[in-house]
Design a protein around this motif. Structure first.
Motif, PDB file in Angstrom:
ATOM      1  N   ALA A 189      -1.161   4.093   3.683  1.00 36.87           N
ATOM      2  CA  ALA A 189      -1.395   4.965   2.497  1.00 36.87           C
ATOM      3  C   ALA A 189      -1.605   6.507   3.293  1.00 36.87           C
ATOM      4  CB  ALA A 189      -2.746   4.688   1.927  1.00 36.87           C
TER       5      ALA A 189
ATOM      6  N   LYS B  85       3.992   5.938  -5.135  1.00 41.42           N
ATOM      7  CA  LYS B  85       3.790   6.383  -6.713  1.00 41.42           C
ATOM      8  C   LYS B  85       2.827   7.315  -7.293  1.00 41.42           C
ATOM      9  CE  LYS B  85       3.634   3.675 -11.068  1.00 41.42           C
ATOM     10  NZ  LYS B  85       3.547   2.590 -11.612  1.00 41.42           N
ATOM     11  N   ALA B  86       1.614   7.228  -6.397  1.00 41.63           N
ATOM     12  CA  ALA B  86       0.734   8.259  -6.736  1.00 41.63           C
ATOM     13  C   ALA B  86       0.969   9.588  -6.436  1.00 41.63           C
ATOM     14  CB  ALA B  86      -0.644   7.608  -6.190  1.00 41.63           C
ATOM     15  N   LYS B  87       1.624   9.658  -5.444  1.00 41.40           N
ATOM     16  CA  LYS B  87       2.128  11.081  -4.716  1.00 41.40           C
ATOM     17  C   LYS B  87       3.452  11.452  -5.208  1.00 41.40           C
ATOM     18  CE  LYS B  87      -1.325  11.918  -1.718  1.00 41.40           C
ATOM     19  NZ  LYS B  87      -1.945  13.267  -1.940  1.00 41.40           N
TER      20      LYS B  87
ATOM     21  N   VAL C 214       1.899   7.849   4.273  1.00 46.42           N
ATOM     22  CA  VAL C 214       2.656   8.238   2.835  1.00 46.42           C
ATOM     23  C   VAL C 214       1.853   9.589   2.419  1.00 46.42           C
ATOM     24  CG1 VAL C 214       2.962   8.240   0.496  1.00 46.42           C
ATOM     25  CG2 VAL C 214       3.347   6.109   1.968  1.00 46.42           C
ATOM     26  N   ASP C 215       0.782   9.848   2.581  1.00 45.33           N
ATOM     27  CA  ASP C 215      -0.027  11.026   2.261  1.00 45.33           C
ATOM     28  C   ASP C 215       0.429  12.215   3.269  1.00 45.33           C
ATOM     29  OD1 ASP C 215      -1.409  10.102   0.243  1.00 45.33           O
ATOM     30  OD2 ASP C 215      -3.390   9.942   1.445  1.00 45.33           O
TER      31      ASP C 215
ATOM     32  N   TYR D  55      -3.384  -1.324   5.131  1.00 43.37           N
ATOM     33  CA  TYR D  55      -3.313  -0.408   3.886  1.00 43.37           C
ATOM     34  C   TYR D  55      -3.789   0.917   4.180  1.00 43.37           C
ATOM     35  CZ  TYR D  55      -8.119  -2.116   3.395  1.00 43.37           C
ATOM     36  OH  TYR D  55      -9.221  -2.727   3.622  1.00 43.37           O
ATOM     37  N   LYS D  56      -4.823   0.948   5.073  1.00 46.07           N
ATOM     38  CA  LYS D  56      -5.198   2.486   5.131  1.00 46.07           C
ATOM     39  C   LYS D  56      -4.265   3.212   5.989  1.00 46.07           C
ATOM     40  CE  LYS D  56      -9.089   4.823   7.207  1.00 46.07           C
ATOM     41  NZ  LYS D  56     -10.502   4.598   7.866  1.00 46.07           N
TER      42      LYS D  56
ATOM     43  N   GLU E 211       2.236   1.806  -3.447  1.00 45.82           N
ATOM     44  CA  GLU E 211       1.190   2.296  -4.426  1.00 45.82           C
ATOM     45  C   GLU E 211       0.772   3.739  -4.231  1.00 45.82           C
ATOM     46  OE1 GLU E 211      -2.058  -0.059  -3.933  1.00 45.82           O
ATOM     47  OE2 GLU E 211      -1.098  -1.886  -4.839  1.00 45.82           O
ATOM     48  N   GLN E 212       0.855   4.093  -2.763  1.00 46.73           N
ATOM     49  CA  GLN E 212       0.646   5.484  -2.587  1.00 46.73           C
ATOM     50  C   GLN E 212       1.619   6.297  -2.971  1.00 46.73           C
ATOM     51  OE1 GLN E 212      -2.465   6.184  -2.158  1.00 46.73           O
ATOM     52  NE2 GLN E 212      -2.429   8.380  -1.197  1.00 46.73           N
TER      53      GLN E 212
ATOM     54  N   ALA F  92       0.919  -1.139  -0.006  1.00 44.99           N
ATOM     55  CA  ALA F  92      -0.039   0.071   0.215  1.00 44.99           C
ATOM     56  C   ALA F  92       0.968   1.230   0.060  1.00 44.99           C
ATOM     57  CB  ALA F  92      -1.028   0.147   1.150  1.00 44.99           C
ATOM     58  N   ALA F  93       2.080   1.257   0.705  1.00 48.50           N
ATOM     59  CA  ALA F  93       2.975   2.273   0.738  1.00 48.50           C
ATOM     60  C   ALA F  93       3.509   2.619  -0.393  1.00 48.50           C
ATOM     61  CB  ALA F  93       4.018   2.169   1.999  1.00 48.50           C
TER      62      ALA F  93
END
Length: 340
Positions: free
Chosen positions: A290, A69-71, A293-294, A286-287, A66-67, A63-64
């Motif tokens: 994520a 990469k998104a950020k 990372v946010d 996963y929450k 994926e997040q 999850a970290a």
């Protein structure tokens, strides 16, 4: 006069050559500056989990990633060699500080054993967030994103006691790793939910499992050898519960014992569906990851820091609900679980 004199000393064509060299040097310096700027702008997020093999932490890392990469940030993930490897986690945080991490997300093996390295990181301007496991004291980190582990323990214990009906309980406690707040909160929460206190005669004994299946099986076998009348088993997590079930089956008691757990991994939910575990309390790694990372990305962009405890939630999963206790069935559990 000096500049004119210097120009007159230059051989023919040297002026153009010097301009070329000067321009090349300027471009080279500019290029170095751009490289340094790019490097300086790269936001590094560190993730340090207890182990690399527990499905809970595998999902957290995924999850970290994926997040991150998104950020548009870079994730560096590290872990202890085993559940309880405090020194390994300290070394990992040292490395992340040296790497220039803007924020570090950590699931501390020992809630008070990492205070010095966490302070070092924060003193260096690194945002430090505890995931899953709170530090002791809680304000040693900037914030904690985790399950309310005491409440999860209460949910587990309350279900076990009510589902047992009028049976006089004889309880075995399969604990995790001493020194961690997760272990303490879940243990104490279970006792509260079950309606007994530490030292109650209803507690037949306890074993340390480090959250591992093999140690869960060994611990359960040892406890059954001492007291074959055990009819309720608390487990720190689903791997320990799987070990406990194997031991109960080897003693021919798999249908006679109220075995419950906490985690919410897909393997654990399937064990509930198959009747190996009566109920489990699902949490959401996963929450946690994520959100962590946010938070680091936000800190890098604005300097804003999270603070305090953020409960990421939990649900009791069972196909045998009891009145007065909220729960969801394994169909819902399999849609929301993590791991394989």
């Amino acid at each position: 006069m000096f500049l004119h004199y210097r120009r007159n000393l230059m051989p023919a064509g040297a002026g153009a050559s010097l301009k070329s060299v000067t321009l090349a040097l300027a471009l080279s310096v500019a290029g170095l500056g751009m490289a340094n700027t790019a490097s300086a702008e790269e936001v590094i997020v560190g993730l340090v989990t207890k182990t690399e093999v527990n499905p809970f932490f595998v999902k957290m890392r995924q999850a970290a990633e994926e997040q991150a990469k998104a950020k548009g940030v870079k994730l560096i993930a590290r872990a202890g060699k085993f559940d309880g490897d405090n020194e390994g986690q300290v070394s990992a945080i040292e490395d992340l500080i040296s790497a220039g991490a803007k924020g570090i997300l950590v699931t501390p093996n020992n809630s008070s054993g990492m205070l010095t390295i966490i302070k070092k990181a924060r003193d260096a301007g690194v945002l430090v967030i505890a995931l899953d496991t709170a530090t002791d004291p809680a304000d040693a980190v900037d914030a904690t994103f985790a399950t309310d582990n005491f409440e999860a323990g209460v949910q587990q214990g309350a279900y076990a006691r009510k589902a047992m009906g009028d049976k006089a309980p004889i309880v075995a406690m399969l604990d995790g790793t001493p020194g961690g707040t997760v272990d303490t909160f879940r243990h104490d929460g279970y006792l509260k939910g079950f309606g007994i206190a530490e030292g109650d005669p209803a507690i037949a004994g306890a074993a340390i499992t480090n959250g591992a299946q093999d140690k869960g099986q060994i611990g359960m076998e040892n406890l059954l050898s001492k007291n074959g009348d055990i009819n309720a088993v608390y487990t720190i997590n689903e791997p320990a519960a799987a070990g406990a079930y194997a031991a109960l089956k080897s003693f021919g008691k798999e249908s006679d014992v109220m075995l419950t757990s906490i985690d919410g991994g897909c393997a654990g939910v399937r064990d509930v569906k198959d009747g190996k575990i009566a109920a489990t309390v699902m949490q959401f790694p996963y929450k946690m990851a994520a959100m962590g990372v946010d938070a680091v990305a936000e800190y890098a962009a604005s300097g804003k820091k999270p603070s305090g405890f953020v409960n990421t939630g939990s649900f009791l999963i069972t196909d045998k609900p009891v009145d007065g206790i909220d729960s969801k069935d394994t169909a819902w559990g399999l849609e929301n679980c993590w791991g394989d």
